[in-house]
Every structure is written in C-alpha cells, then in structure tokens.
Design a protein around this motif. Structure first.
Motif, PDB file in Angstrom:
ATOM      1  N   VAL A 119      34.464  30.550  47.963  1.00 21.86           N
ATOM      2  CA  VAL A 119      33.189  30.936  47.041  1.00 21.86           C
ATOM      3  C   VAL A 119      33.852  32.259  46.399  1.00 21.86           C
ATOM      4  N   GLU A 120      33.632  32.219  45.029  1.00 22.59           N
ATOM      5  CA  GLU A 120      33.947  33.486  44.234  1.00 22.59           C
ATOM      6  C   GLU A 120      32.589  34.124  43.948  1.00 22.59           C
ATOM      7  N   PHE A 121      32.292  35.485  44.373  1.00 28.84           N
ATOM      8  CA  PHE A 121      31.163  36.172  44.022  1.00 28.84           C
ATOM      9  C   PHE A 121      31.203  37.397  42.923  1.00 28.84           C
TER      10      PHE A 121
ATOM     11  N   VAL B 218      26.957  33.962  43.186  1.00 28.41           N
ATOM     12  CA  VAL B 218      28.087  33.218  43.383  1.00 28.41           C
ATOM     13  C   VAL B 218      28.200  33.030  41.821  1.00 28.41           C
ATOM     14  N   ASN B 219      29.601  33.135  41.480  1.00 26.75           N
ATOM     15  CA  ASN B 219      30.332  32.608  40.246  1.00 26.75           C
ATOM     16  C   ASN B 219      30.772  31.319  40.307  1.00 26.75           C
ATOM     17  N   GLU B 220      31.712  30.667  41.222  1.00 22.85           N
ATOM     18  CA  GLU B 220      32.229  29.503  41.359  1.00 22.85           C
ATOM     19  C   GLU B 220      32.598  29.163  42.554  1.00 22.85           C
ATOM     20  N   ILE B 221      32.826  27.860  42.888  1.00 23.56           N
ATOM     21  CA  ILE B 221      33.546  27.483  44.090  1.00 23.56           C
ATOM     22  C   ILE B 221      34.610  26.658  43.845  1.00 23.56           C
TER      23      ILE B 221
HETATM   24 MG    MG Z   1      37.125  31.932  38.965  1.00 23.10          MG
END
Ligand code: MG
Ligand code: ADP
Length: 353
Positions: A251-253, A262-265
C-alpha cells in the motif's frame, strides 16, 4: 494446505518481479512455471518452465493451471475473467486483482475499509473534468482507471485552460481526477498475509519518485513518515483483510500534514520492497512464496540498521562496471535487453550495517 518444496509454482507475468520471485522459490526447492506472451520474458531465464500465450487465452491458462500446484501473479493488468479459470489455485485471488486494476474501484474500496485517500472524482467526459475541477480544486491529476504504471496514463491540470489538453493526453479514457497532495514524503506499507489471517510487516520504506517513477527507497524512513506508520499499517491490514488477500500486498501512502493518505495498492511484491532481499532477514519475495505455499513466515526484521535501494532506469544500467566494483553493493540486473528510457533495468541496494 501446505505446498511442499519440489512442487511447481505458476507465475502469471514474466517481468522482474516474477524473476525475483522465481529466484526466491528456487532457493526453497520449488520449480517455477512462467505464463507470459513474450518470447523471452526475463523471469523465464531463471525458471524451469515457460508457457507462451496471451493473458486472455483461457485454454492455455487452463492447461497451465493443470500443470502447477499453486499460481500467483506479478502484475495487475490481467483479465480477471480469464484468470478465474485458475480457481482456488490462484493466490492472491482475482478479488485482489479486480480491485487493484481499476483506480475508481480501488479508491472506493479503500474508503470502504475506513482508510483515507486524496479527494477524488470519477471521470468519463470533458464535462466531468470541469466538474471535478470545481469540486476538488486545482491543481489535480487525471489518472486512467486502467493500465497506468510508472506515472503513465496520468496528466496534470494546473489551470482551467489545461482541462481539455489533459483529457486528451490520457486518451479520453475513463479516469479519476485526484487532488494534488502537498505531501511531506511518500512511503509504503508492505504486508504479507496468510490464509489464516496471520500477517507480517516490514519496516516501511520512504520512497522518492521522479517523473512518476520510483527512484529510491530508504529504510528506516524519515520522521514525517515514521510518525504515520502505525495508522498506515492499520489501514493496510484492513484492506488486506477485506480482500481476503493471501501473499504480499503493498500500500503506497502520502505522508500528509493531516496524516497518512492511501495513494494506491499493489496486490503483490513491490519495487519499494526490493531492499528486503539483502536488507531484511526474509525478503518480500521469499515471504510471498512462503505465504502462498502455506509455509511458516520468516522474520521480517532489518538485517542491518537500514538500507537504500536505487532503481537503474534506462541508461542507468550502463553504470554497472562502477556499481559492481563497489564493495558491499548488491547489484541486480534483470536481463531485459534494450535499455529504453523509463524502463526498469535493475536496482542497487546498499545495506547500512
Ligand atoms: Mg504508484
Ligand atoms: P503509478 O501507478 O504510476 O505508480 P501513482 O498514482 O502511484 O501511479 O503516481 C505515481 C507518483 O506520482 C506518485 O508516487 C506521486 O509521486 C505522484 N502523484 C500521484 N498522484 C499524486 C497526487 N494526487 N498528488 C501529488 N503527487 C501525486
């Protein structure tokens, strides 16, 4: 169920993530079978078997499924209905894939898990872009719902005049519009989860991107991220649980002034976890194999006091003579052939003792 060493692990996708998974699997005595349409995918160079077929070739997928004991995937732009023929052997399941491959569904799912994301709107026309600008504000970024990676499929809108150009730049595809986040830093949470709900985290790397591509991941992360890791882990775990995810999930934060967003998973091992190969006791690749095969988990603690991983993008890989001469530097070259601009060709990890 335990899949013992000696068994065959299928990997859909034959890029560098598949290659590093196959290397980790080989160490534990497994044989890997790569499913990829390319003639010489770099993962096949280190695997026992390669089936060359299109990702939507259901008959080929069915035959592949019959030859392997468990299957995983190493990227998310795969046709969910086709992969459904792999049934229970596929870990993580197509649920993780379906959520992660569609940014609109992903954002809604994350919010449904109680985690926070940047203000966003679904877009399917130029009029929607205008409406999003009025609701979300400027600047904002358009991201295609599907097939985006390494910053591709994205266009920024900084003024009202740029709305149309940005909509055209993303190919007038179904998209999301997302508010620009003035983040303090970026970091990721990498979690491995087992079928029975057991899970492990690694130290969270702080991630630096340039032109939408990850350049460097560092552990331990800086203060701004460190202060947000506990809340971020809670969010990541609730996402993993809601997906019933088995294996590694990333999980990108954004570390924002108001906490982690959260940006994306990514339903898989991740570029920001490559440092774990030498920088942690157990790597993300080995742990993913352990989780999908039902083996015990390995310790995820740091091997030293920290690590820094630099991507080798395009021509960077030509620096290999200097890098391979640096004492203690761990050089990884993916064997992908032509070093096109923006292409991930390898990485270099320095472990801090
Ligand atoms: Mg990304
Ligand atoms: P990709 O699938 O290409 O990794 P991301 O959505 O993660 O797409 O975007 C890539 C990078 O672009 C992010 O890591 C971040 O540096 C930057 N970025 C993306 N969205 C935003 C945003 N809303 N605000 C600020 N920066 C962003």
């Amino acid at each position: 169920m335990t899949i013992p060493p000696g068994s065959v692990i299928g990997i859909v996708g034959g890029g560098q993530l598949g290659r590093m998974l196959a290397i980790a699997a080989a160490q534990l005595g497994y044989k890997c079978h790569i499913f990829d349409p390319n003639e010489r995918p770099c993962a096949a160079d280190v695997s026992a078997f390669h089936s060359r077929a299109a990702f939507d070739d259901v008959a080929a997928l069915r035959a592949f499924g019959a030859e392997v004991d468990v299957v995983t995937y190493e990227f998310e732009n795969l046709p969910v209905e086709a992969l459904d023929v792999l049934g229970e052997k596929l870990k993580p399941s197509t649920r993780s894939l379906a959520v992660a491959q569609d940014r609109a569904r992903e954002k809604a799912f994350i919010e449904g898990c109680g985690a926070r994301v940047a203000p966003w709107r679904q877009i399917s026309s130029l009029a929607d872009v205008t409406a999003a600008v009025l609701k979300v504000g400027l600047p904002l970024v358009l991201k295609t719902r599907r097939y985006g990676y390494d910053g591709k499929g994205q266009a920024w809108v900084r003024s009202r005049r740029e709305e149309q150009a940005a909509w055209q730049a993303i190919g007038e595809e179904p998209a999301i519009a997302e508010a620009a986040i003035d983040f303090l830093a970026e970091f990721s949470v990498i979690v491995a989860r087992w079928e029975d709900g057991r899970h492990d985290f690694w130290d969270s790397p702080e991630n630096e991107h340039r032109e939408g591509i990850l350049r460097r991941s560092t552990v331990p992360c800086g203060k701004a991220c460190a202060a947000q890791v506990d809340e971020a882990r809670e969010a990541a775990l609730s996402i993993a649980e809601a997906l019933g995810h088995v294996g590694v999930l990333t999980v990108e934060f954004f570390a924002s002034a108001s906490g982690p967003l959260v940006n994306e998973i990514a339903p898989r091992v991740h570029n920001s976890g490559h440092w774990t190969i030498e920088g942690a006791v157990t790597s993300q690749f080995e742990q993913h194999i352990r989780a999908i095969c039902g083996l015990p988990s390995g310790p995820t603690a740091l091997a030293g006091s920290g690590a820094a991983m630099d991507n080798l993008i395009g021509d960077d890989v030509n620096r290999w003579p200097e890098l391979v001469s640096e004492p203690g530097l761990h050089l990884h070259i993916y064997g992908k052939g032509e070093a096109r601009p923006g292409r991930k060709m390898g990485h270099a990890t320095r472990v801090i003792r």
